[in-house]
Design a protein around this motif. Structure first.
Motif, short mmCIF file in Angstrom:
data_model
loop_
_atom_site.label_atom_id
_atom_site.label_comp_id
_atom_site.label_asym_id
_atom_site.label_seq_id
_atom_site.Cartn_x
_atom_site.Cartn_y
_atom_site.Cartn_z
N ASN A 286 66.25 66.73 36.92
CA ASN A 286 65.84 66.15 35.63
C ASN A 286 66.01 64.63 35.70
OD1 ASN A 286 68.66 66.09 35.72
ND2 ASN A 286 68.87 66.29 33.51
N ASP A 287 65.72 63.95 34.60
CA ASP A 287 65.92 62.50 34.49
C ASP A 287 66.12 62.19 33.01
OD1 ASP A 287 65.77 59.72 34.35
OD2 ASP A 287 64.32 59.59 35.99
N THR B 227 70.91 62.50 36.47
CA THR B 227 70.10 63.50 37.17
C THR B 227 71.02 64.50 37.86
OG1 THR B 227 68.32 61.91 37.57
CG2 THR B 227 68.37 63.84 38.99
N TYR B 228 70.67 65.78 37.78
CA TYR B 228 71.44 66.79 38.51
C TYR B 228 70.57 68.02 38.75
CZ TYR B 228 72.04 68.94 33.90
OH TYR B 228 71.81 69.49 32.67
N ASN C 180 62.61 61.16 44.02
CA ASN C 180 62.44 61.42 42.59
C ASN C 180 62.20 60.13 41.81
OD1 ASN C 180 62.27 63.18 40.40
ND2 ASN C 180 64.37 62.78 39.79
N ARG C 181 61.29 59.32 42.30
CA ARG C 181 61.06 58.00 41.70
C ARG C 181 59.77 58.00 40.87
NH1 ARG C 181 59.53 57.61 47.01
NH2 ARG C 181 57.38 57.04 47.38
N THR C 182 59.62 56.98 40.07
CA THR C 182 58.39 56.78 39.30
C THR C 182 57.43 55.96 40.13
OG1 THR C 182 59.60 56.82 37.23
CG2 THR C 182 57.40 55.86 37.19
N TYR C 183 56.23 56.44 40.35
CA TYR C 183 55.29 55.77 41.22
C TYR C 183 54.63 54.60 40.51
CZ TYR C 183 56.22 60.02 43.65
OH TYR C 183 56.87 61.06 44.26
N ARG C 184 54.45 53.55 41.23
CA ARG C 184 53.96 52.30 40.69
C ARG C 184 52.49 52.40 40.24
NH1 ARG C 184 57.43 52.15 44.65
NH2 ARG C 184 55.80 52.89 46.02
N ASP C 185 52.26 52.17 38.93
CA ASP C 185 50.91 52.16 38.37
C ASP C 185 50.15 53.47 38.62
OD1 ASP C 185 51.31 49.51 37.56
OD2 ASP C 185 50.68 48.75 39.51
N GLY C 186 50.87 54.55 38.78
CA GLY C 186 50.22 55.84 39.00
C GLY C 186 49.52 55.97 40.33
N THR D 98 62.56 69.96 36.45
CA THR D 98 61.26 70.39 36.96
C THR D 98 61.30 70.49 38.47
OG1 THR D 98 58.87 69.90 36.93
CG2 THR D 98 60.36 68.03 37.23
N VAL D 99 60.42 71.27 39.01
CA VAL D 99 60.34 71.44 40.46
C VAL D 99 59.81 70.18 41.11
CG1 VAL D 99 59.24 72.73 42.33
CG2 VAL D 99 60.00 73.92 40.28
#
Length: 322
Positions: free
Chosen positions: A302-303, A276-277, A124-130, A311-312
């Motif tokens: 969530n975050d 997050t849960y 559930n991470r944010t991807y680097r530079d999309g 979200t799924v």
């Protein structure tokens, strides 16, 4: 967007359900191209391990060196970050000449932070530079290599490892890990792991893993996996925590299904904050070969820090063992 999430959840849940209903047929084997490539990799690993063992003295044919390798490809999706593909490897070479206490380990060292039976693999991470696939970051994460001494403190009830090596191309580091299990009764066992790593660039990394398991019967258990983590690099100092409470069913044939609740957060001003849960469900089984696995996970997380609603999310992992 909500309808789209519902459709995705339905499709992924159907995939998990269909896999779980698969029969107990032994994965195929034979002299195919796939088997040939698998044998070649095993042969190369065996050759490397024997060569490295010979550097330190006369080898014993009755006690040869050995090596193992995990190769994983994780594909993750959620509506905020969309798709990403992350390859990961982790290997170990055992050198019997050095009294079976020295190994060479290589690949993604973050896998050593995971629990022995990790409940959830979704990041559930944010991807680097999309980027769907970040070549440079993935290369750096998989480029660590180290010498590992087992039984650093001379054995006893506490298992210890000590690593010294290099990670991410230029980060020289030392790492120590200690773990101990306690058998409370016939059904209840708890274990504690403590990890500390210091890198010339990454600086301090501390992690505590606490796993408690209740074995309901021979095929079903309930487990709680709690971790605390501290990182200090330059001006950045961060405390985080996470917990997975889940139930797992052994379906035979190296197959299992699990489901539970994931929570994650941070510690600030000596207070535990929930970020997050949500629930998750996962399934794993071998496919085609006994050494090739597919693992799926669907979750609803969530975050709060990123102002993201529930979200799924989904993960599909292909893993090969050599």
């Amino acid at each position: 967007m909500q309808k789209r999430n519902q459709r995705v959840l339905f499709i992924l849940a159907a995939c998990v359900s269909s896999l779980a209903m698969a029969d107990d047929t032994v994965p195929a084997s034979g002299d195919t191209w796939v088997d040939t490539q698998h044998s070649k990799v095993q042969g190369t690993l065996k050759k490397w391990s024997h060569g490295m063992d010979g550097w330190f003295g006369e080898t014993d044919p009755n006690n040869p060196a050995s090596a193992n390798l995990r190769v994983m490809v994780d594909t993750e999706w959620n509506k905020y970050d969309e798709f990403s593909v992350t390859p990961r490897i982790r290997g170990r070479v055992k050198l019997p000449v050095l009294e079976q206490k020295l190994n060479v380990v290589f690949g993604d060292d973050s896998l050593d932070d995971e629990f022995r039976n990790e409940a959830s693999n979704y990041q559930n991470r944010t991807y680097r530079d999309g980027k769907k696939y970040d070549y440079r970051t993935n290369r750096d994460q998989n480029s660590s290599i180290a010498l590992r001494w087992n039984e650093l403190l001379g054995g006893g009830d506490i298992d210890t490892d000590f690593d010294i090596g290099i990670r991410s191309g230029s980060d020289l580091y030392a790492r120590v890990k200690a773990e101990k299990d306690w058998q409370i009764n016939d059904k209840l066992v708890t274990g504690l792991e403590q990890i500390y790593r210091y890198g010339s660039k990454s600086e301090h990394h501390v992690r505590t893993n606490w796993d408690t398991r209740y074995q309901e019967d021979g095929k079903t258990f309930i487990s709680n996996q709690l971790h605390l983590q501290y990182e200090h690099e330059g001006d950045r100092e961060e405390w985080t925590w996470g917990d997975n409470l889940y139930r797992q069913h052994d379906l035979g044939g190296n197959r299992y299904v699990n489901y539970g609740l994931h929570t994650h957060g941070y510690i600030q001003d000596k207070k535990f904050n929930l970020n997050t849960y949500g629930p998750f469900v996962g399934y794993r089984q071998p496919i085609w070969r006994k050494w090739l696995f597919v693992q799926t996970e669907v979750n609803y997380l969530n975050d709060r820090k990123a102002e993201r609603d529930h979200t799924v999310g989904a993960l599909v992992r292909f893993e090969a063992l050599f």
